[in-house]
Design an enzyme around this catalytic site. Structure first.
Site, PDB file in Angstrom:
ATOM      1  N   CYS A  52      -6.067   1.509   5.160  1.00 39.93           N
ATOM      2  CA  CYS A  52      -7.058   0.506   5.697  1.00 39.93           C
ATOM      3  C   CYS A  52      -6.356  -0.067   7.872  1.00 39.93           C
ATOM      4  O   CYS A  52      -5.448   0.576   8.174  1.00 39.93           O
ATOM      5  CB  CYS A  52      -6.127  -0.364   4.694  1.00 39.93           C
ATOM      6  SG  CYS A  52      -4.795  -1.376   4.688  1.00 39.93           S
ATOM      7  N   CYS A 104      -2.554  -0.094   7.422  1.00 42.48           N
ATOM      8  CA  CYS A 104      -1.795   0.330   7.185  1.00 42.48           C
ATOM      9  C   CYS A 104      -2.053   1.644   8.647  1.00 42.48           C
ATOM     10  O   CYS A 104      -1.070   1.997   9.320  1.00 42.48           O
ATOM     11  CB  CYS A 104      -2.145   1.217   6.285  1.00 42.48           C
ATOM     12  SG  CYS A 104      -2.187   0.671   4.801  1.00 42.48           S
ATOM     13  N   HIS A 112       0.824  -1.593  -0.091  1.00 45.04           N
ATOM     14  CA  HIS A 112      -0.228   0.076  -0.259  1.00 45.04           C
ATOM     15  C   HIS A 112       1.191   0.919   0.056  1.00 45.04           C
ATOM     16  O   HIS A 112       2.374   0.886   0.535  1.00 45.04           O
ATOM     17  CB  HIS A 112      -0.971   0.336   1.506  1.00 45.04           C
ATOM     18  CG  HIS A 112      -1.535  -1.222   1.179  1.00 45.04           C
ATOM     19  ND1 HIS A 112      -2.910  -0.750   2.491  1.00 45.04           N
ATOM     20  CD2 HIS A 112      -1.564  -2.092   0.594  1.00 45.04           C
ATOM     21  CE1 HIS A 112      -3.933  -1.887   1.566  1.00 45.04           C
ATOM     22  NE2 HIS A 112      -3.248  -2.866   0.758  1.00 45.04           N
ATOM     23  N   GLU A 123       1.252   3.686   2.042  1.00 47.65           N
ATOM     24  CA  GLU A 123       1.554   4.493   2.945  1.00 47.65           C
ATOM     25  C   GLU A 123       3.011   3.439   3.397  1.00 47.65           C
ATOM     26  O   GLU A 123       4.089   3.853   3.544  1.00 47.65           O
ATOM     27  CB  GLU A 123       0.960   3.703   3.849  1.00 47.65           C
ATOM     28  CG  GLU A 123      -0.809   4.842   3.664  1.00 47.65           C
ATOM     29  CD  GLU A 123      -1.405   3.888   3.812  1.00 47.65           C
ATOM     30  OE1 GLU A 123      -2.997   4.374   3.721  1.00 47.65           O
ATOM     31  OE2 GLU A 123      -1.590   2.953   2.752  1.00 47.65           O
TER      32      GLU A 123
END
Length: 190
Positions: free
Chosen positions: A92, A95, A56, A58
Site C-alpha cells: 500500500c 508501506c 501490515h 511489511e
C-alpha cells in the site's frame, strides 16, 4: 541476478504467511524479507489482532529486522539496502513509502492493490514520485498473482466480525475466474 524460479520459491513462502493470516481472520497478506539468499524476516498482517491499522505484514517484518541486533547490528540510514521483499499483494502507499525510507533494494509482489497500491496501481511511491533524499526502488508484480487473488477472495467472502458493521455475506459466491492484470507481469512498476 535472480531467476524467475528463485522469485517463485520466495513468493511461495510469502503465500504461506498469507495463509497463516487467513487462518487468523486477518486480510491475507504475507511477506518475507531476503538478504544474501536467506530469509531474515517473515510476517503477516496483524491489524485485527492488534487493533491497529498500521500493522501490515511489511511493517511487522521491518520491526522484527530493526529490533534484532544480529540482523541490524548498527542502525544505518538505509538498513534494507541489501534486502529484497517478497509480498503477496502490492504494498500500500504507507508501506511503499516506509520501504523507500528504509532503502529497500527491490520488491516482488503477487497481485496489484487496486485500492491502495503504492507501487504503481494507485500511486508510484516507489519510483514515480520524486524525493529529495530517498532513492527509488524496483517493484515487480505478477508472481503467483492468481494464488494471491484467490486467497484474498477466500477472505472477503467470509464474515468479518472485526468490521464496525459486518455486512451479511451469506449470498456471496466465490469467483474463481481471475482477469488479466493491467500491469505486465515481471516488469518493473512505477
Amino acid at each position: 541476478m535472480e531467476s524467475d524460479e528463485s522469485h517463485l520459491k520466495w513468493m511461495r513462502m510469502a503465500m504461506e504467511m498469507a495463509e497463516e493470516a487467513l487462518a487468523a481472520s486477518e486480510v491475507p497478506v504475507g511477506c518475507i524479507f531476503v538478504r544474501d539468499d536467506t530469509v531474515i524476516a517473515k510476517a503477516r498482517n496483524r491489524t485485527n489482532e492488534l487493533r491497529n491499522a498500521t500493522r501490515h505484514a511489511e511493517l511487522e517484518a521491518i520491526d522484527e529486522i530493526l529490533s534484532n541486533p544480529i540482523l541490524t547490528p548498527q542502525l544505518t540510514e538505509y538498513p534494507l539496502s541489501t534486502t529484497t521483499l517478497y509480498v503477496t499483494v502490492e504494498p500500500c502507499i504507507m508501506c511503499a513509502s516506509a520501504l523507500r525510507q528504509m532503502g529497500i533494494k527491490a520488491v516482488y509482489f503477487g497481485c496489484e492493490n487496486d485500492r491502495f497500491g503504492g507501487c504503481g496501481s494507485v500511486l508510484g511511491v516507489n519510483k514515480i514520485l520524486e524525493h529529495p533524499k530517498h532513492a527509488s526502488y524496483e517493484a515487480v508484480g505478477g508472481y503467483l498473482r492468481e494464488e494471491a487473488i484467490m486467497v484474498l477472495r477466500r477472505f472477503y467472502i467470509t464474515e468479518n466480525t472485526n468490521a464496525p458493521k459486518p455486512k451479511s455475506k451469506a449470498n456471496r459466491v466465490l469467483k474463481t475466474e481471475v482477469l488479466p492484470s493491467k500491469m505486465v507481469p515481471g516488469e518493473d512498476h512505477q
